[in-house]
Structures are given as structure tokens and as C-alpha cells.
Design a protein around this motif. Structure first.
Motif, short mmCIF file in Angstrom:
data_model
loop_
_atom_site.label_atom_id
_atom_site.label_comp_id
_atom_site.label_asym_id
_atom_site.label_seq_id
_atom_site.Cartn_x
_atom_site.Cartn_y
_atom_site.Cartn_z
N LEU A 295 0.78 -1.30 -0.06
CA LEU A 295 0.04 0.06 0.07
C LEU A 295 0.92 1.29 0.01
O LEU A 295 1.73 1.25 0.50
CB LEU A 295 -0.87 0.10 1.20
CG LEU A 295 -1.80 -1.13 1.15
CD1 LEU A 295 -2.76 -0.97 2.57
CD2 LEU A 295 -2.93 -0.89 -0.09
N PRO A 296 0.45 2.33 -0.81
CA PRO A 296 -0.91 2.31 -1.36
C PRO A 296 -0.48 1.49 -2.91
O PRO A 296 0.60 1.50 -3.26
CB PRO A 296 -1.01 3.77 -1.65
CG PRO A 296 0.46 4.52 -1.52
CD PRO A 296 0.88 3.57 -0.48
N MET A 297 -1.68 1.01 -3.25
CA MET A 297 -1.38 0.24 -4.57
C MET A 297 -1.16 1.30 -5.75
O MET A 297 -1.49 2.39 -5.88
CB MET A 297 -2.83 -0.60 -4.88
CG MET A 297 -2.86 -1.90 -3.83
SD MET A 297 -4.19 -2.79 -4.29
CE MET A 297 -3.62 -3.51 -5.64
N ASP A 298 -0.44 0.81 -6.70
CA ASP A 298 -0.14 1.55 -7.86
C ASP A 298 -1.27 1.77 -8.61
O ASP A 298 -2.03 0.81 -9.22
CB ASP A 298 0.94 0.79 -8.79
CG ASP A 298 1.39 1.48 -10.04
OD1 ASP A 298 0.67 2.42 -10.19
OD2 ASP A 298 2.25 1.22 -10.74
N ARG A 299 -1.89 2.98 -8.73
CA ARG A 299 -2.96 3.36 -9.37
C ARG A 299 -2.88 3.04 -10.84
O ARG A 299 -3.83 2.83 -11.87
CB ARG A 299 -3.23 4.84 -9.23
CG ARG A 299 -4.00 4.89 -7.78
CD ARG A 299 -5.30 4.06 -7.41
NE ARG A 299 -6.47 5.05 -7.91
CZ ARG A 299 -7.47 4.30 -7.99
NH1 ARG A 299 -7.68 3.18 -8.09
NH2 ARG A 299 -8.50 4.99 -8.63
N GLU A 300 -1.86 3.17 -11.51
CA GLU A 300 -1.61 2.84 -12.72
C GLU A 300 -2.02 1.36 -13.08
O GLU A 300 -2.63 1.05 -14.24
CB GLU A 300 -0.06 2.75 -13.16
CG GLU A 300 0.51 4.16 -13.04
CD GLU A 300 0.13 4.82 -14.45
OE1 GLU A 300 -0.65 4.51 -15.38
OE2 GLU A 300 0.41 6.23 -14.53
N LYS A 301 -1.99 0.29 -12.23
CA LYS A 301 -2.56 -0.81 -12.33
C LYS A 301 -3.91 -1.06 -12.10
O LYS A 301 -4.49 -2.17 -12.80
CB LYS A 301 -1.61 -1.98 -11.37
CG LYS A 301 -0.04 -1.73 -11.56
CD LYS A 301 0.65 -2.92 -10.60
CE LYS A 301 2.20 -2.76 -10.98
NZ LYS A 301 2.79 -3.80 -10.04
N THR A 302 -4.29 -0.21 -11.36
CA THR A 302 -5.86 -0.65 -10.83
C THR A 302 -6.90 0.41 -11.58
O THR A 302 -8.19 0.41 -11.28
CB THR A 302 -6.00 -0.29 -9.24
OG1 THR A 302 -5.62 0.89 -8.55
CG2 THR A 302 -5.16 -1.56 -8.69
N SER A 303 -6.51 1.49 -12.09
CA SER A 303 -7.37 2.58 -12.60
C SER A 303 -8.12 2.45 -13.79
O SER A 303 -8.70 3.06 -14.19
CB SER A 303 -6.57 4.01 -13.01
OG SER A 303 -5.61 3.80 -13.74
N ASP A 304 -7.69 1.25 -14.54
CA ASP A 304 -8.53 0.91 -15.82
C ASP A 304 -9.29 -0.35 -15.80
O ASP A 304 -8.80 -1.20 -14.89
CB ASP A 304 -7.44 0.88 -16.99
CG ASP A 304 -7.06 2.17 -17.05
OD1 ASP A 304 -7.60 3.10 -17.07
OD2 ASP A 304 -5.78 2.21 -17.84
N ALA A 305 -10.12 -0.83 -16.65
CA ALA A 305 -10.74 -1.97 -16.76
C ALA A 305 -10.77 -2.47 -18.29
O ALA A 305 -10.27 -1.81 -19.02
CB ALA A 305 -12.18 -1.70 -16.48
#
Length: 718
Positions: free
Chosen positions: A20-30
Motif C-alpha cells: 500500500l498504497p497500490m499502484d493506481r496505474e495498475k488499478t485505474s483501468d478496466a
């Protein structure tokens, strides 16, 4: 789930902190899942971080709210937990005083033991099925329902924790639903006990007095505030109506003497029944949410939130609603210090925040738009201080430019960062790093302005009571604000075609249609309401939200909420109109209004509206546009009763949306006041959604009058 080896809490903490915090590059898309598209539907979409499966827990052993809190106490025992401001002798409020996690843990166990003691030894206990559930039975999975009734305070959250620890299902009563709904909920749940603030006691006793048969199972009230010898007449009144009355300290003391072990829930154990006010005006529906749903909601927050290791939260939004309860459960698991408001009034927000100094805030659009207006009046609209106006105009414009260049990045500026810091400190946001918004639409321009003026992150989320609050949220530094982010790792989505509203899965730029949700966050059922459950959840387990969404295939398949199913009507010339989209367009493009109820009629060729003006900016608008000065807000509505003034206002409103709306979607006549849509009138829900059937009835005379007046812009150049 049982485990052969129990891992130490500190080991779990290190493992979680490592990621944490998680990498938003990895979680921001679907991404769309291959071979899942069916006729009439879009493909199924999942978060790009975990396309092969949905994730329901943050760590294998943390699978219930009980396990989350036990873990947190073990690693955060001596840290601040619940904070309440001290009331001074002169009625003002001082600093926050906190109890630590160890203290809350002990009080929780005492309170839970005491609840069973006062119920099992209650002189008004009967042999009803509801009262048979009051016996302490570690092996039983059938719980009575405990009701909580108060504004946000430490005792509210303590009661919630207590219910989790002893596998007691709870629900909330709240003033905005009115006494009739309280009666309905108490009768439907057969609740034997209400834990409430002191001012609620008499009303609840009177409610039972007036409905003795329907509320026969209600036999205990617990006051969150101390009871004194002066309250003996109230106790007598309670006893006359077959109710025992205690205060929370008494129940905790009885529990300490008559200790019972906790009764830890399983993931499938019901946590709460959250009653939604709804927009139709019918009885509220009770959304049954399990521990598994709740933990999945917390998991969503772990996957998307960026926070310090010692976060400080302010509990502002009503705990009766799932948005705040989800935030608090996450905060508790993260070891946060949680400060509660000094009073039920929302007007104390900034005063509390200045004292508490939180680093994260979860609020609703209505609060942010008022904050935006207040900041603008002191900065970029401050004509009385031209130098200050110039500095902030330059700072905000430059930051808007920087923030639009790249996702997930908080750009810095040597000079303008200092300007923003001074502004944050002035309003009490000195430590605030990011804020979140949800529960209702918000203008992207508001998000951009607040991020730029305060130099903070701002995330917009989407969720429902049925999904245990948020199931997707944008990045705090999304370069092009407006989306609700990608669907989270806990949930999968697809869209259903709504051809009568011209929304299909094959629309250009990405599918549009009714949003369907499935996954561990999604609710179990509506309480004692199989008919509504069957309507909402189909045979494949998809929950039909009733919201119209767009998936932007050109921007990471992020989600945009654009409308409501069935939220449309046909005008006399045959065009279909969706009022919520029209309202949101006016509200986002014309900053001098804060409320709008758009109305159309199949016998009419144009739209009319009830409009609420922004009390903090409308005087400046009148001064600039009409060269007139109005001191008292009461005179504003009178000012716009003048047909000439009203026409100019409406022309300006329509000019602001000229590029977004077609001609038949524009408003042709309006009724103007400061705040026409209020909870007291019953025309909006507590989360500010318009209850259209009720609003139409309430404003019927006004709407008819607007149509009698006719279009006031037909001859205008619009």
C-alpha cells in the motif's frame, strides 16, 4: 474460514503495508472479458489488475468485520480511535479527546454482554418469536435486530462494533425518514431494543404508546447520554409503556459484571439491514448486507485509497447511510483516529475540521459546491482585493493546466504550492491530502477547481446501498475529471441495452445502458421482500442498478453515470427527454444555481423547472448582470418574480448549456427561490436524489402555473 496456523497480526500488517498504497496505474483501468458479449448486453468488464477473478478480502484471514477489528486492535491498541470534542462551560467546544483502540475493544465487549443481560432479564419479555432470539446462544445464527438512532457520535460506532462482535444484526433509524418510517422499520424488524441519543427517547416511547400492538416487541431503550435523577419521570413513562430505560454506561457496567464471550460472525452472517429511502415515495426497502459484503467493501477501499500509516478521519456524513459506515469500517481496520462532529448540525464542519486536522474527508457534492462558491468569492471573484484576485487566478489557471497533463500525478509549483497551502490552512484543510465525493452527481468543473485551488486530490466514486457503498472510484489526480473510475477488483459489470432511451452496447465511443453489478460486494436480498429481490437480481446473479452508465472505451474503460432507467418522458412532439441528464448539465454549466427539478408533460411541447439559487454567489450575479444590489436573501426570489429579470436569468442559463443540449431539452420557464428542494418537503432523499413522483405532486400548482404562463423564451434568440 478456519486456518491451521494463525499468522501474527504484525506479520499481516507488514504484508499489507508492503503493498500500500497500490499502484493506481495498475488499478485505474478496466478491460472487457473475451467472449462475454451477448445480444442486448455489453461484454463483462473487470478491473485490469485482476481480470481472472474477483477479490473479496484484503488478506485471507481478514474475512469478517470482527477479524478486521481484532487485527487492528492488536497492531494499533494504544493509538487514538474515537475522538469527541470537549464541551466547555460556556457552551463552546474545545479540543478532541480520544479513547484508544484497547479502550474501545474493552467497552465493546462490556456493552455486548450488557445488551444480552438487559434483554434476557427484561420484565416485559414475552414468548414471541422475536424475543426468543434474545437468548445468548453461541451456536445460533438467528439474531434479533438492534436499532441505532442518533447523529454521528462515538457511541454510534461503538454500538456498530458491538453488534459485529456478538453477531447481532442491526439497522438504523433516522429523522429524515420521519416517524412513520421509524414505526415501519421497528415493526418490520420486530426490534426489541433501540440504542439512541437522549433526545430521541420520548419520541420513541410515544411511538410505542400510540402503536402498542405493532411495536409490542420493543422493550428496551438505551440512551447514549447519561440519565440523571431528573429523568425518573421519563423512566416511569417508559415503564408505563412496557419499556425499560438505561444509559449506555449502565449497560456497560452490567456487562462487565455479567461477562459473556464474544460471538464472532462468519462471512455469511448478516451485518446490517440498511433501509434506503428510495425515490418513489414507497416504504423504504431493507438491504441485507453480510460480513462478506462489508469486508469486500473495505477491500475496495484498500485497493483504491492512498493514505498515511496513521490516518485521521472526520465522520461527517450520516452513519445511518452506508457510505459513511463503509468509510468508518475501513478507517477502523487501518488504525485511523476518527473524530466525530460536535453536533448534528452540518454548519460545524469547518470548525471541527480546523481542530481535528484530518488528512482525508469523504463528503457529498452539495458540501463541495458550497465550498467551491465560498473559495471563489474570496479568491478569483474577489473584486474588493484585485491583487489577491490576480494571484489566485494565475495560480489556479496554472495548476489546472498542470493537473490536466497526466493521470495520477500531483504536479508541484514552487510559488503556487505556497499559495494553496495558505488557503488550505485558512479553511482548516491544512493536513488534508485528498477528498472523496459520491452519492450524487457532481460537476467535473467543481472537481477541477477544488483540486487546483487547494492543491489536493479529489476522487469521485459510484456505489449504492446494495453494493455496500463504493464499487468504483476515480484516481484522486485524474487528468480529465468526470468519471467514477474503473470498476474495482471486487466487482464485475456489464451494461444492458435500453433501446427506448437510445442506449446500446454498440454506441460510438463505448457501450451505454443500464449498469449491472455482480460480485462479493453485492447485497444478499431485501429484508422480507422476495418480490423486490427478484426484480433487482436476475437468475444469473446480476444486480440491476437502474442507473444508466457509459463505459469510455477511449479512456481505460472508465465508468460514467449519465442517467436513470425509466427516468424519461415524452413531449407532445414525440421527443424523449431524460430530466436528470438535463438537470446535471445546467448545474454543472451555470454556477449560480444549486438545485433544479426539470419537469415535462406529454401534452406540452417544452420543459419547465423549479430552480434553487446559490445563496453565496447569486448576489454577485445580480450585481454584475442587473447592476442591482440585494442585501437580504429573502428579496432574491422577489427579484426574480419580475418577468423581465426571470427571462434574463433563464436566457443566461440556456446560453450556458447551448453546446450540451438540443433545443427541445432546454428549459422554457422557471420558478425561482433559494432552496426549493428540501428533506422536510419530502421531495429529495437524504442523499439529495429527487423523488420525482412526490416532487411532481408537491409542486403541481407551481408547474401548472408555469405552463399557464407559457414559454418565456420562445421569442428569444436561443
Amino acid at each position: 474460514m478456519a486456518y491451521l496456523f494463525k499468522e501474527p497480526a504484525q506479520h499481516i500488517r507488514r504484508s499489507i503495508d508492503k503493498h500500500l498504497p497500490m499502484d493506481r496505474e495498475k488499478t485505474s483501468d478496466a478491460i472487457p472479458i473475451p467472449n462475454t458479449k451477448e445480444p442486448g448486453f455489453s461484454s463483462v468488464y473487470r478491473n485490469a489488475y485482476s481480470p481472472d477473478n474477483l477479490i473479496g478480502v484484503p488478506y485471507p484471514s481478514l474475512d469478517t468485520l470482527y477479524n478486521l477489528f481484532e487485527y487492528s486492535v492488536e497492531v494499533n491498541g494504544d493509538k487514538r480511535a474515537f475522538g469527541t470534542r470537549v464541551k466547555n462551560a460556556d457552551g463552546t467546544f474545545g479540543e478532541y479527546v480520544f479513547e484508544d483502540y484497547n479502550t474501545i475493544h474493552k467497552r465493546r465487549n462490556n456493552f455486548g454482554s450488557g445488551i444480552f443481560f438487559v434483554l434476557q432479564n427484561n420484565p416485559f419479555r414475552t414468548d414471541s418469536d422475536a424475543h426468543k432470539k434474545m437468548d445468548y446462544n453461541p451456536s445460533s445464527t438467528d439474531s434479533f435486530v438492534l436499532c441505532i438512532f442518533s447523529h454521528n457520535r462515538a457511541e454510534w460506532a461503538l454500538t456498530d462494533l458491538t453488534c459485529v462482535a456478538y453477531s447481532i444484526t442491526n439497522t438504523a433509524l433516522y429523522d429524515t425518514l420521519g416517524p412513520e418510517s421509524s414505526k415501519y422499520i421497528l415493526e418490520l424488524t420486530e426490534s426489541p431494543i433501540v440504542v439512541c441519543s437522549k433526545e430521541k427517547l420520548r419520541g420513541l416511547i410515544e411511538l410505542k404508546r400510540d402503536n402498542p400492538e405493532q411495536l409490542a416487541n420493543l422493550i428496551t431503550l438505551v440512551s447514549m447520554d447519561p440519565l440523571t435523577p431528573h429523568d425518573e419521570p421519563l423512566k416511569d413513562f417508559a415503564r408505563e409503556n412496557r419499556i425499560t430505560l438505561f444509559d449506555i454506561k449502565q449497560v456497560e457496567q452490567l456487562g462487565e459484571i455479567n461477562h459473556l464471550p464474544t460471538k464472532p460472525p462468519k462471512p455469511e452472517t448478516n451485518f446490517t439491514i440498511s433501509f434506503t429511502s428510495g425515490t418513489s415515495g414507497a416504504h423504504p426497502k431493507g438491504v441485507v448486507l453480510t460480513n462478506a459484503n462489508a469486508v469486500a467493501g473495505v477491500t475496495f477501499m484498500y485497493a483504491t485509497r492512498e493514505f498515511k500509516k496513521a490516518p485521521v478521519f472526520y465522520s461527517f456524513l450520516p452513519l445511518a447511510h452506508i457510505y459513511e459506515r463503509a468509510t468508518i469500517q475501513f478507517a477502523l481496520s487501518a488504525g485511523a483516529a476518527i473524530g466525530f462532529p460536535q453536533s448534528p448540525s452540518p454548519l460545524t464542519l469547518l470548525d471541527d475540521v480546523k481542530v481535528l486536522q484530518p488528512n482525508f474527508l469523504a463528503l457529498v457534492p452539495r458540501v463541495y459546491t458550497k465550498l467551491e462558491a465560498a473559495i471563489k468569492s474570496q479568491t478569483i471573484h474577489n473584486d474588493d482585493k484585485p491583487m489577491l484576485k490576480s494571484i489566485f487566478t494565475n495560480a489556479i489557471n496554472r495548476r489546472l493546466e498542470l493537473q490536466s497533463q497526466q493521470d495520477h500525478i500531483q504536479p508541484s509549483h514552487l510559488i503556487y504550492d505556497r499559495v494553496s497551502t495558505l488557503l488550505r490552512k485558512k479553511i482548516g484543510f491544512g493536513n488534508v491530502e485528498s477528498v472523496a465525493t459520491g452519492s450524487a452527481p457532481i460537476s467535473p468543473e467543481t472537481i477541477k477547481f477544488l483540486k487546483a485551488s487547494l492543491n489536493i486530490g479529489m476522487a469521485q466514486g459510484y456505489g449504492l446501498t446494495e453494493s455496500f457503498a463504493g464499487c468504483c472510484v476515480s484516481s484522486t489526480f485524474e487528468s480529465n475529471p468526470g468519471s467514477c473510475g474503473a470498476i474495482s477488483v471486487t466487482t464485475e459489470i456489464k451494461l444492458r441495452d435500453i433501446p427506448e432511451m437510445n442506449y446500446t452496447a454498440d454506441d460510438e465511443g463505448g457501450p451505454r445502458g443500464e449498469l449491472l453489478l455482480r460480485g462479493p460486494q453485492i447485497f444478499k436480498e431485501y429484508f422480507k421482500n422476495p418480490e423486490e429481490t427478484a426484480k433487482a437480481i436476475d437468475e444469473d446473479g446480476w444486480f440491476h442498478t437502474g442507473d444508466i452508465a457509459r463505459i469510455n472505451s477511449n479512456y481505460g474503460n472508465r465508468l460514467y453515470i449519465i442517467d436513470r432507467v425509466k427516468n424519461f418522458f415524452k413531449l407532445a412532439q414525440g421527443e424523449y427527454v431524460t430530466p436528470e441528464r438535463i438537470e446535471n448539465c445546467y448545474l454543472s454549466q451555470f454556477p449560480y444555481i444549486t438545485q433544479m427539478f426539470c419537469h415535462g408533460d406529454s401534452l406540452q411541447t417544452y420543459l419547465v423547472a423549479i430552480v434553487g439559487l446559490d445563496p453565496t454567489t447569486i448576489s454577485k450575479y445580480i450585481g454584475h448582470r442587473f447592476h442591482d444590489k440585494i442585501v437580504n436573501l429573502e428579496d432574491v426570489a422577489e427579484f426574480f418574480k419580475n418577468p423581465k429579470n426571470k427571462k434574463i436569468l433563464l436566457q443566461d442559463m440556456n446560453a450556458a448549456v447551448s453546446k450540451q443540449l438540443q433545443g427541445f431539452e432546454k428549459i422554457h420557464n422557471i420558478d425561482v427561490s433559494i432552496e426549493p428542494l428540501t428533506l422536510e418537503k419530502g421531495v429529495i432523499t437524504p442523499t439529495m436524489k429527487i423523488r420525482r413522483p412526490i416532487a411532481t405532486n408537491y409542486f403541481r400548482e407551481t408547474l401548472d402555473k408555469l405552463y399557464e404562463e407559457g414559454s418565456i423564451i420562445r421569442n428569444g434568440n436561443l
